[in-house]
Scaffold this active site. Structure first.
Site, PDB file in Angstrom:
ATOM      1  N   ASP A   1       0.850  -1.186   0.000  1.00  0.00           N
ATOM      2  CA  ASP A   1       0.000   0.000   0.000  1.00  0.00           C
ATOM      3  C   ASP A   1       0.890   1.242   0.000  1.00  0.00           C
ATOM      4  O   ASP A   1       1.839   1.343   0.781  1.00  0.00           O
ATOM      5  CB  ASP A   1      -0.907  -0.012   1.235  1.00  0.00           C
ATOM      6  CG  ASP A   1      -2.010   1.027   1.135  1.00  0.00           C
ATOM      7  OD1 ASP A   1      -3.031   0.743   0.503  1.00  0.00           O
ATOM      8  OD2 ASP A   1      -1.829   2.136   1.693  1.00  0.00           O
TER       9      ASP A   1
ATOM     10  N   ASP B   1      -1.546  10.068 -10.078  1.00  0.00           N
ATOM     11  CA  ASP B   1      -1.537   9.064 -11.153  1.00  0.00           C
ATOM     12  C   ASP B   1      -0.110   8.766 -11.606  1.00  0.00           C
ATOM     13  O   ASP B   1       0.243   7.604 -11.864  1.00  0.00           O
ATOM     14  CB  ASP B   1      -2.361   9.557 -12.346  1.00  0.00           C
ATOM     15  CG  ASP B   1      -3.850   9.567 -12.069  1.00  0.00           C
ATOM     16  OD1 ASP B   1      -4.270   9.005 -11.040  1.00  0.00           O
ATOM     17  OD2 ASP B   1      -4.599  10.140 -12.889  1.00  0.00           O
TER      18      ASP B   1
ATOM     19  N   GLU C   1      -4.808   2.586  -4.119  1.00  0.00           N
ATOM     20  CA  GLU C   1      -3.353   2.564  -4.082  1.00  0.00           C
ATOM     21  C   GLU C   1      -2.816   1.256  -3.500  1.00  0.00           C
ATOM     22  O   GLU C   1      -1.643   1.163  -3.134  1.00  0.00           O
ATOM     23  CB  GLU C   1      -2.819   3.746  -3.261  1.00  0.00           C
ATOM     24  CG  GLU C   1      -3.192   3.739  -1.795  1.00  0.00           C
ATOM     25  CD  GLU C   1      -4.516   4.426  -1.489  1.00  0.00           C
ATOM     26  OE1 GLU C   1      -4.699   4.835  -0.330  1.00  0.00           O
ATOM     27  OE2 GLU C   1      -5.369   4.537  -2.397  1.00  0.00           O
TER      28      GLU C   1
END
Length: 297
Positions: free
Chosen positions: A170, A187, A213
């Site tokens: 993560d 992004d 994410e």
């Protein structure tokens, strides 16, 4: 683009091979149906094939039928070549899975036109399959596909007891990245992280975007020590250099949770996922930018 020609007549085979190579195709050849099937069912198989109906070992129609039954992860455009012209033979070939049917004698120009059609259809099929199985932002496998890959790895683990490991990763403080630099920069970070992680994985490992994410890595035939080593390489690859976006240098790091199913710990699919997820949250609680291995409940 690669194309397979399967024909037991050496004169016809050489003629077609020369004609298609002059048109820019990379040509593979086979002289019997069994060999044609082996080539077309391999991992690096051509997306186009011209199969003579009458061949030893397995005829062209049987090759079509077997390929449609067994090859599910890609589409191969199949053209049957034969001197038979009766309607019932055309129907038989199409029902077996052939995409096109060309009667002898034929012109090379006609065959090339049919191949161009096959090439367009194969490319379209490939594009549609890519959209269905991959995340549009990062190019990684999407959630459904990476979980299917893990299910397949777990099935092999149950059959032969080979270990399988997973890594949940993560991005740390990703919301703050979006808030400070904007979603376009977020992004950029996701894309760059995906590219860096892929560089340090083995060719046969699988890597997907689990959601947001959060990322999932599947390590087949990899035990706990090997999985921890991979996870640490991944962590270091991201933390060592900032991500550049629009002139900004954005610090990024991953928290990672690792779990392994092996002979000593024969976990079920859901248990493996759950353990890796809990290890990930332990990594976050420990301060982030670290790797934690799953412990027993």
């Amino acid at each position: 683009m690669k194309v397979l020609i399967a024909d037991d007549d050496p004169v016809s085979l050489l003629f077609l091979e020369n004609a298609l190579e002059e048109s820019g195709y990379e040509v593979l050849t086979a002289t019997d149906g069994e060999n044609a099937y082996d080539i077309l069912s391999s991992d690096d198989a051509p997306m186009l094939a011209i199969l003579d109906w009458m061949m030893p070992e397995m005829d062209g129609v049987s090759v079509c039928r077997k390929l449609r039954e067994t090859v599910k992860d890609r589409y191969i455009y199949l053209i049957i070549l034969t001197s038979r012209q009766e309607t019932e033979f055309v129907v038989e070939a199409i029902n077996a899975g052939a995409d096109d049917f060309i009667s002898k004698p034929y012109s090379v120009e006609e065959l090339q036109a049919r191949l161009r059609t096959g090439r367009r259809i194969s490319q379209l099929e490939q594009d549609l399959r890519l959209k269905a199985t991959h995340d549009s932002l990062t190019g990684l496998y999407n959630r459904g596909t990476i979980l299917d890959i893990l299910r397949s790895a777990m099935a092999r683990h149950k059959r032969n007891s080979y270990p399988v490991s997973v890594i949940f990763a993560d991005l740390d403080h990703f919301k703050q990245t979006n808030d400070r630099y904007g979603h376009q920069a977020g992004d950029d970070v996701l894309r760059e992280v995906a590219a860096r992680v892929k560089r340090v994985l083995r060719p046969y490992d699988s890597f997907g975007r689990y959601g947001g994410e959060e990322l999932l890595i599947v390590l087949p035939e990899c035990g706990d020590s090997g999985a921890l080593a991979v996870a640490e390489r991944v962590r270091a690859e991201i933390a060592d250099q900032p991500v550049k976006s629009n002139g900004a240098e954005i610090k990024a790091s991953l928290s990672l949770g690792v779990a392994t199913a092996d002979r000593m710990t024969p976990l079920q699919f859901d248990e493996l996922i759950s353990r890796a997820d809990r290890a990930l949250y332990r990594a976050k609680d420990k301060g982030r930018n670290c790797v934690m291995f799953a412990t027993a409940d």
